[in-house]
Design a protein around this motif. Structure first.
Motif, PDB file in Angstrom:
ATOM      1  N   CYS A 223      39.381  42.817-113.006  1.00  0.00           N
ATOM      2  CA  CYS A 223      39.999  42.320-114.240  1.00  0.00           C
ATOM      3  C   CYS A 223      38.964  41.973-115.309  1.00  0.00           C
ATOM      4  CB  CYS A 223      40.871  41.106-113.934  1.00  0.00           C
ATOM      5  SG  CYS A 223      42.359  41.496-112.984  1.00  0.00           S
ATOM      6  N   GLY A 224      37.699  42.290-115.064  1.00  0.00           N
ATOM      7  CA  GLY A 224      36.668  42.120-116.076  1.00  0.00           C
ATOM      8  C   GLY A 224      35.779  40.897-115.950  1.00  0.00           C
ATOM      9  N   PHE A 225      35.952  40.105-114.903  1.00  0.00           N
ATOM     10  CA  PHE A 225      35.108  38.928-114.713  1.00  0.00           C
ATOM     11  C   PHE A 225      33.784  39.332-114.077  1.00  0.00           C
ATOM     12  CE2 PHE A 225      39.306  37.163-115.082  1.00  0.00           C
ATOM     13  CZ  PHE A 225      39.115  35.965-115.757  1.00  0.00           C
ATOM     14  N   ARG A 226      32.732  38.569-114.402  1.00  0.00           N
ATOM     15  CA  ARG A 226      31.421  38.795-113.819  1.00  0.00           C
ATOM     16  C   ARG A 226      30.951  37.513-113.152  1.00  0.00           C
ATOM     17  NH1 ARG A 226      27.527  41.880-117.216  1.00  0.00           N
ATOM     18  NH2 ARG A 226      26.506  41.936-115.204  1.00  0.00           N
ATOM     19  N   ILE A 227      30.266  37.652-112.047  1.00  0.00           N
ATOM     20  CA  ILE A 227      29.732  36.489-111.328  1.00  0.00           C
ATOM     21  C   ILE A 227      28.611  35.872-112.161  1.00  0.00           C
ATOM     22  CG2 ILE A 227      28.498  35.720-109.254  1.00  0.00           C
ATOM     23  CD1 ILE A 227      30.007  37.997-107.745  1.00  0.00           C
ATOM     24  N   ILE A 228      28.728  34.543-112.355  1.00  0.00           N
ATOM     25  CA  ILE A 228      27.711  33.854-113.159  1.00  0.00           C
ATOM     26  C   ILE A 228      26.981  32.764-112.372  1.00  0.00           C
ATOM     27  CG2 ILE A 228      28.789  34.333-115.379  1.00  0.00           C
ATOM     28  CD1 ILE A 228      29.892  31.387-115.244  1.00  0.00           C
ATOM     29  N   GLY A 229      27.449  32.465-111.163  1.00  0.00           N
ATOM     30  CA  GLY A 229      26.766  31.427-110.401  1.00  0.00           C
ATOM     31  C   GLY A 229      27.499  31.060-109.129  1.00  0.00           C
ATOM     32  N   VAL A 230      26.863  30.182-108.369  1.00  0.00           N
ATOM     33  CA  VAL A 230      27.408  29.707-107.106  1.00  0.00           C
ATOM     34  C   VAL A 230      27.241  28.195-107.043  1.00  0.00           C
ATOM     35  CG1 VAL A 230      27.237  29.827-104.585  1.00  0.00           C
ATOM     36  CG2 VAL A 230      26.765  31.877-105.952  1.00  0.00           C
ATOM     37  N   ASP A 231      28.341  27.487-106.763  1.00  0.00           N
ATOM     38  CA  ASP A 231      28.266  26.051-106.486  1.00  0.00           C
ATOM     39  C   ASP A 231      28.161  25.897-104.976  1.00  0.00           C
ATOM     40  OD1 ASP A 231      28.586  25.504-109.169  1.00  0.00           O
ATOM     41  OD2 ASP A 231      30.671  24.866-109.012  1.00  0.00           O
ATOM     42  N   MET A 232      26.949  25.665-104.522  1.00  0.00           N
ATOM     43  CA  MET A 232      26.687  25.585-103.089  1.00  0.00           C
ATOM     44  C   MET A 232      27.455  24.416-102.457  1.00  0.00           C
ATOM     45  SD  MET A 232      24.677  28.157-102.703  1.00  0.00           S
ATOM     46  CE  MET A 232      23.865  27.986-101.146  1.00  0.00           C
ATOM     47  N   ASP A 233      28.073  24.692-101.315  1.00  0.00           N
ATOM     48  CA  ASP A 233      28.789  23.693-100.500  1.00  0.00           C
ATOM     49  C   ASP A 233      29.920  22.984-101.244  1.00  0.00           C
ATOM     50  OD1 ASP A 233      27.386  24.200 -98.132  1.00  0.00           O
ATOM     51  OD2 ASP A 233      25.779  22.830 -98.706  1.00  0.00           O
ATOM     52  N   PHE A 234      30.463  23.584-102.299  1.00  0.00           N
ATOM     53  CA  PHE A 234      31.551  22.985-103.064  1.00  0.00           C
ATOM     54  C   PHE A 234      32.721  22.602-102.167  1.00  0.00           C
ATOM     55  CE2 PHE A 234      35.559  23.179-105.351  1.00  0.00           C
ATOM     56  CZ  PHE A 234      35.305  22.458-106.500  1.00  0.00           C
ATOM     57  N   PHE A 235      33.142  23.520-101.294  1.00  0.00           N
ATOM     58  CA  PHE A 235      34.328  23.262-100.467  1.00  0.00           C
ATOM     59  C   PHE A 235      34.027  22.314 -99.314  1.00  0.00           C
ATOM     60  CE2 PHE A 235      35.270  27.168-102.727  1.00  0.00           C
ATOM     61  CZ  PHE A 235      36.529  26.887-103.227  1.00  0.00           C
ATOM     62  N   ILE A 236      32.786  22.184 -98.933  1.00  0.00           N
ATOM     63  CA  ILE A 236      32.387  21.211 -97.914  1.00  0.00           C
ATOM     64  C   ILE A 236      32.444  19.800 -98.520  1.00  0.00           C
ATOM     65  CG2 ILE A 236      30.501  20.454 -96.393  1.00  0.00           C
ATOM     66  CD1 ILE A 236      31.661  23.225 -95.644  1.00  0.00           C
ATOM     67  N   LYS A 237      31.978  19.678 -99.765  1.00  0.00           N
ATOM     68  CA  LYS A 237      31.902  18.371-100.426  1.00  0.00           C
ATOM     69  C   LYS A 237      33.257  17.861-100.918  1.00  0.00           C
ATOM     70  CE  LYS A 237      27.241  19.303-102.134  1.00  0.00           C
ATOM     71  NZ  LYS A 237      26.475  19.702-103.329  1.00  0.00           N
ATOM     72  N   HIS A 238      34.139  18.760-101.347  1.00  0.00           N
ATOM     73  CA  HIS A 238      35.360  18.343-102.040  1.00  0.00           C
ATOM     74  C   HIS A 238      36.656  18.470-101.239  1.00  0.00           C
ATOM     75  CE1 HIS A 238      33.150  17.739-105.750  1.00  0.00           C
ATOM     76  NE2 HIS A 238      32.549  18.893-105.539  1.00  0.00           N
ATOM     77  N   TYR A 239      36.587  19.043-100.056  1.00  0.00           N
ATOM     78  CA  TYR A 239      37.792  19.224 -99.245  1.00  0.00           C
ATOM     79  C   TYR A 239      37.565  18.610 -97.871  1.00  0.00           C
ATOM     80  CZ  TYR A 239      39.604  22.315-102.824  1.00  0.00           C
ATOM     81  OH  TYR A 239      40.073  22.820-104.008  1.00  0.00           O
ATOM     82  N   PRO A 240      38.507  17.778 -97.405  1.00  0.00           N
ATOM     83  CA  PRO A 240      38.313  17.065 -96.141  1.00  0.00           C
ATOM     84  C   PRO A 240      38.376  17.975 -94.909  1.00  0.00           C
ATOM     85  CG  PRO A 240      40.503  16.618 -97.011  1.00  0.00           C
ATOM     86  CD  PRO A 240      39.770  17.408 -98.064  1.00  0.00           C
ATOM     87  N   GLU A 241      39.121  19.057 -94.974  1.00  0.00           N
ATOM     88  CA  GLU A 241      39.280  19.963 -93.837  1.00  0.00           C
ATOM     89  C   GLU A 241      38.463  21.231 -94.063  1.00  0.00           C
ATOM     90  OE1 GLU A 241      41.890  19.565 -91.308  1.00  0.00           O
ATOM     91  OE2 GLU A 241      42.335  17.558 -92.052  1.00  0.00           O
TER      92      GLU A 241
END
Length: 150
Positions: free
Chosen positions: A113-131
């Protein structure tokens, strides 16, 4: 299929929203700050997306979900393309989206759909989600950030 903005006071399609984001608290928080759009077919909600203003002239597509029975039929792409058109009409210049490192189909869709990868938030889902979250046999740890100029 008809795509429209969810009306004020209309019940959120929470089950559908939770397909794309497993945290009810996080979903409720960003839906309250953004605009929720639903796709309807035969008077049933079959898809959803949420646009969240983040900075001047920038909006984030924070949730895209389609009922399981409609997967593989191009509805996700229709929702993303509709979100892009809505954002352009509203005057945004940039659209961002984030998805999990394990969300292989979504990463492909967003790039188509035209999006390009611009970065990675390391461990985002580890830090913000309990499960722990697993998709495609891969632990979802990192948020892959994508962007598109509108």
């Amino acid at each position: 299929m008809n795509i429209r903005k969810l009306n004020i006071g209309e019940k959120l399609p929470m089950e559908l929203l939770l397909l794309a984001d497993p945290s009810k608290d996080i979903v409720e928080e960003y839906v309250n700050r953004g605009d929720c759009f639903v796709a309807e077919s035969e008077q049933q909600i079959v898809g959803v997306y949420v646009l969240l203003p983040t900075r001047p002239e920038t909006v984030e597509l924070v949730n895209v979900a389609v009922v399981k029975e409609q997967h593989g039929r191009g509805m996700g792409k229709q929702l993303v393309m509709d979100a892009i058109q809505v954002a352009k009409i509203k005057g945004y210049k940039t659209m961002e989206i984030g998805t999990g490192n394990s969300s292989i189909e979504q990463l492909a869709l967003y790039q188509k759909c035209g999006f390009r990868i611009i970065g990675v938030d390391m461990d985002f889902f580890i830090k913000h989600y309990p499960e722990e979250i697993f998709e495609n046999g891969i632990q979802c740890r990192d948020m892959i950030r994508l962007s598109q100029d509108l």
